[in-house]
Write a protein that holds these residues in place. Structure first.
Motif, PDB file in Angstrom:
ATOM      1  N   CYS A   1      -1.255  -4.586   5.169  1.00  0.00           N
ATOM      2  CA  CYS A   1      -0.488  -4.344   3.942  1.00  0.00           C
ATOM      3  C   CYS A   1       0.955  -3.997   4.275  1.00  0.00           C
ATOM      4  O   CYS A   1       1.254  -3.552   5.376  1.00  0.00           O
ATOM      5  CB  CYS A   1      -1.092  -3.180   3.155  1.00  0.00           C
ATOM      6  SG  CYS A   1      -2.750  -3.498   2.538  1.00  0.00           S
TER       7      CYS A   1
ATOM      8  N   LEU B   1       0.861  -1.181   0.000  1.00  0.00           N
ATOM      9  CA  LEU B   1       0.000   0.000   0.000  1.00  0.00           C
ATOM     10  C   LEU B   1       0.892   1.224   0.000  1.00  0.00           C
ATOM     11  O   LEU B   1       1.782   1.360   0.846  1.00  0.00           O
ATOM     12  CB  LEU B   1      -0.908  -0.004   1.241  1.00  0.00           C
ATOM     13  CG  LEU B   1      -1.794   1.231   1.413  1.00  0.00           C
ATOM     14  CD1 LEU B   1      -2.779   1.364   0.259  1.00  0.00           C
ATOM     15  CD2 LEU B   1      -2.544   1.163   2.748  1.00  0.00           C
TER      16      LEU B   1
ATOM     17  N   SER C   1       3.552  -1.355   3.969  1.00  0.00           N
ATOM     18  CA  SER C   1       3.543   0.067   3.648  1.00  0.00           C
ATOM     19  C   SER C   1       4.842   0.438   2.931  1.00  0.00           C
ATOM     20  O   SER C   1       5.939   0.246   3.464  1.00  0.00           O
ATOM     21  CB  SER C   1       3.345   0.845   4.949  1.00  0.00           C
ATOM     22  OG  SER C   1       3.737   2.166   4.746  1.00  0.00           O
TER      23      SER C   1
ATOM     24  N   ILE D   1      -8.729  -3.515  -1.827  1.00  0.00           N
ATOM     25  CA  ILE D   1      -7.547  -3.941  -1.062  1.00  0.00           C
ATOM     26  C   ILE D   1      -7.806  -5.242  -0.309  1.00  0.00           C
ATOM     27  O   ILE D   1      -6.952  -6.133  -0.265  1.00  0.00           O
ATOM     28  CB  ILE D   1      -7.083  -2.794  -0.140  1.00  0.00           C
ATOM     29  CG1 ILE D   1      -6.556  -1.678  -1.050  1.00  0.00           C
ATOM     30  CG2 ILE D   1      -6.052  -3.279   0.885  1.00  0.00           C
ATOM     31  CD1 ILE D   1      -5.576  -0.729  -0.474  1.00  0.00           C
TER      32      ILE D   1
END
Ligand code: Q9C
Ligand code: ZN
Length: 679
Positions: A49, A7, A51, A320
């Motif tokens: 996620c 993400l 990052s 997502i």
């Protein structure tokens, strides 16, 4: 095999904003980005996620697509006064500059490239970049439609250079035509560009002749540009799904990309003031899920438009969640494409028939001859430019009423579709000796010795077999089934010495448990004793040998002749199985794998993976114990792990093509998702 979802987000991209009044641009607000991130946190998705930090795109990267002159123009906006910014903005259609626009646009490019690097290097399997300003309208020498640099087009060129990639697929599900991307790759066969867009016979912005279905690319790029014009507003989940099944996916699997980029605009979602379409957030879960099966899962989703904050942020969350491998919510709404969508689908399939094998056998009536200059727009007829000034206040009020209505709808809708998600993904019941064939994270089922379940098995199986021998296996199977039906787990897998007997028992128990509709897919040679009259079960039988039984309303046979090595069966999957399955809208999918199954391991994994779009991913897989070597290939897709590489789609056998065609003709009045033509 790479896993995980990247993400990419940075608050700094919220600094770019409109400084003056402009009713055309005032929807492209910083909150578009921050509200998505806030909602992702709310669903605990951010922490799941990886990052990845943003960076600036470099001048070399930006000039992969844009001219140096244009780069200078944008660079110069950094030190402009508001008055100068206004003037610079007015040089383009629907664009605003801010002193931080150049910085943000460079971050948007860099964020997209960071995503591509994470995926191409194998750090993560897939990911999403939340960026502003968007990119798909911008062109070599021009900003356009809120877009400054063409993030996705730059990413495609960058990937091809850096990773020696031959084929990139760009899927543009934004409601506007990404004409910028089309222009950049028009003559390039290495980038397949697909876009659907609100068109209304060229009355809708940007009102370009070249957005129509007959514009297919030029020179070497002929056939590599696909436009699906929407000529009506209000397109729904079933219209989007139909275009994926009958237009994009067959071509995409044939193209066999090494990377998929999504120009992910959510102005094609419900409530959006620009798009005026009706697709609900879970629709984007399904679109995402389909694309995850291409390019070995290498999927990079990049934000473009989306102007209804709630709709946008819920849809981003659904995207997502799906990238992370969560179960899919059922696709809501009537599963029947509208006439206007059918016409568009027919037209684009006909336009692309010369270029793609998947369409070459279809009877597609020749295209209407569109004049070279303009489409259906009469000479001198004004192009719709928005709401007439006098009605603007009233329209603004109606719009905000509509927006609030959608807010309320979405609040309830999301609760409904997400509340019942089971905590456990997959349970299995297999003989102990087979347990090491399974992914380590599945849960084993041992409850089969409950007296209650044993009694059900005894009552059912006594007349067929030596009950005591299969008592434990079948008891375990019922325990797994009950967990799925009671939403304790999402899916289950059972190995049984008597797969077809097991399936009959399972189906009977489904009735006890008051399940309304069960889709049963039999793969391989098996006897089936299933009661099919009342519509509570639908049987699809995929077998190699000709079956004597004629198809009935709730039972169809796909006699599939074994294809050449490596060949997939996309015409059967996208042309028959999935359309019928989505039309039927089952509460549970049961897949039974017996001996002599002709799909191969890739085929069976793809089938199971794609069936997760049905019944909230509730699948019970029953495997004949002689086929235990398939255990891993079946368990993995059940757990949401998409691993297989399906390879390119070689042409299907004539007999199979013929069978699929006849079947579609026969069934499409009953099962509307099979339809792909208004004729
Ligand atoms: N009457 C994106 O969604 N509308 N851009 C102009 C003129 C501009 C949309 C209307 C819409 C731009 C990325
Ligand atoms: Zn858009």
């Amino acid at each position: 095999m790479a896993s995980g979802t990247a993400l990419i987000y940075d608050d700094e991209m919220t600094s770019h904003r409109l400084l003056w009044e402009d009713p055309i641009c005032d929807i492209e607000i910083p909150e578009r980005l921050s509200s998505c991130y806030k909602n992702l946190k709310c669903y605990n998705l951010v922490e799941r996620c990886l990052s990845v930090p943003v960076r600036e795109g470099t001048e070399d990267e930006i000039t992969l697509v844009h001219s140096l002159d244009y780069l200078e123009v944008v660079k110069n906006t950094q030190k402009m006064s508001e008055e100068e910014l206004r003037k610079a903005s007015a040089n383009y259609d629907a664009v605003f500059f801010h002193p931080t626009t150049y910085r943000c646009a460079k971050l948007a490019v860099g964020a997209t490239l960071q995503l591509v690097d994470a995926v191409m290097s194998g750090t993560t399997r897939n990911g999403m970049a939340l960026v502003r300003p968007p990119g798909h309208h911008s062109q070599r020498d021009a900003a356009n439609g809120f877009c400054v640099f063409n993030n996705v087009a730059i990413a495609a060129k960058y990937t091809q250079r850096k990773y020696d990639v031959q084929r990139v697929l760009i899927v543009d599900w934004d409601v506007h035509h990404g004409q910028g991307i089309q222009y950049i790759f028009e003559e390039d066969p290495s980038v397949l560009y697909f876009s659907w867009h609100r068109f209304e016979h060229q009355r809708y912005w940007p009102s370009l002749r070249e957005s129509n279905y007959d514009v297919v690319g030029r020179g070497k790029g002929e056939g590599f540009n696909m436009n699906v014009p929407w000529n009506k507003i209000g397109m729904k989940n079933s219209d989007y799904l139909a275009v994926f099944l009958h237009v994009l996916l067959p071509v995409a699997f044939e193209f066999d990309p090494e990377l998929v980029l999504v120009s992910a605009g959510y102005d094609s979602g419900i409530g959006d003031p620009e798009g005026q379409m009706s697709a609900t957030p879970e629709c984007f879960a399904h679109l995402t899920h389909f694309l995850m099966h291409l390019a070995k899962g290498k999927l990079c989703v990049v934000l473009e438009g989306g102007y209804h904050l709630r709709s946008l942020s819920e849809s981003v969350c659904m995207t997502i969640k799906t990238l992370l491998g969560d179960p899919l919510p059922a696709l809501s709404g009537e599963m029947k494409p509208c006439l206007s969508a059918l016409e568009s689908m027919h037209d684009v399939r006909a336009a692309h028939k010369p270029y793609w094998k998947c369409f070459s056998y279809e009877d597609l009536t020749p295209l209407k001859d569109l004049s070279t200059k303009s489409c259906q727009l009469e000479e001198g007829e004004p192009v719709q430019t928005g709401i007439p000034l006098v009605n603007q206040q009233e329209a603004a009020k109606t719009n905000s009423d509509e927006a609030t209505k959608t807010d309320k709808f979405l609040e309830l809708h999301m609760k409904e579709i997400l509340s019942l998600e089971p905590a456990v993904r997959t349970v299995v019941a297999v003989a102990e000796g087979n347990a090491d064939l399974l992914p380590s994270f599945v849960q084993m089922e041992m409850n089969g010795d409950s007296e209650e379940l044993k009694a059900i098995v005894r009552a059912f199986a006594a007349e067929f077999v030596n009950v005591e021998k299969v008592l434990n296996v079948l008891g375990n199977m019922l325990a797994v089934l009950e967990k799925i039906v009671k939403k304790k787990v999402t899916s289950g897998l059972v190995v049984s010495p008597e797969a077809s007997l097991s399936s009959a028992l399972a189906l009977k128990h489904c009735r006890n448990l008051r399940l309304q509709k069960v889709l049963c897919i039999f793969v391989g040679d098996m006897d089936m004793n299933i009661d099919l009259d009342d519509g509570k079960a639908f049987l699809i039988n995929i077998c190699g040998k000709q079956s004597e039984q004629a198809n009935t309303k709730y039972s169809i046979s796909l006699n599939w002749k074994e294809d050449a090595e490596g060949s997939t069966f996309s015409s059967m999957l996208f042309g028959v199985i999935l359309p019928v399955a989505y039309s039927y809208q089952p509460d549970l999918v049961m897949i039974v794998v017996g001996s002599n199954q002709i799909l191969g391991t890739n085929g069976i994994s793809l089938l199971i993976s794609l069936l997760q779009g049905l019944a909230q991913s509730r699948i019970l897989a029953l495997i004949q114990d002689t086929e235990v070597q398939l255990l891993e290939d079946i368990a993995k897709p059940l757990t949401g792990d998409i691993t297989p590489c399906f390879g390119t789609c070689t042409p299907a056998l004539q007999e199979n093509i013929h069978m699929v065609k006849e079947l579609r003709k026969e069934l499409q009045q009953e099962w509307k998702m099979l339809q792909c033509s208004g004729k």
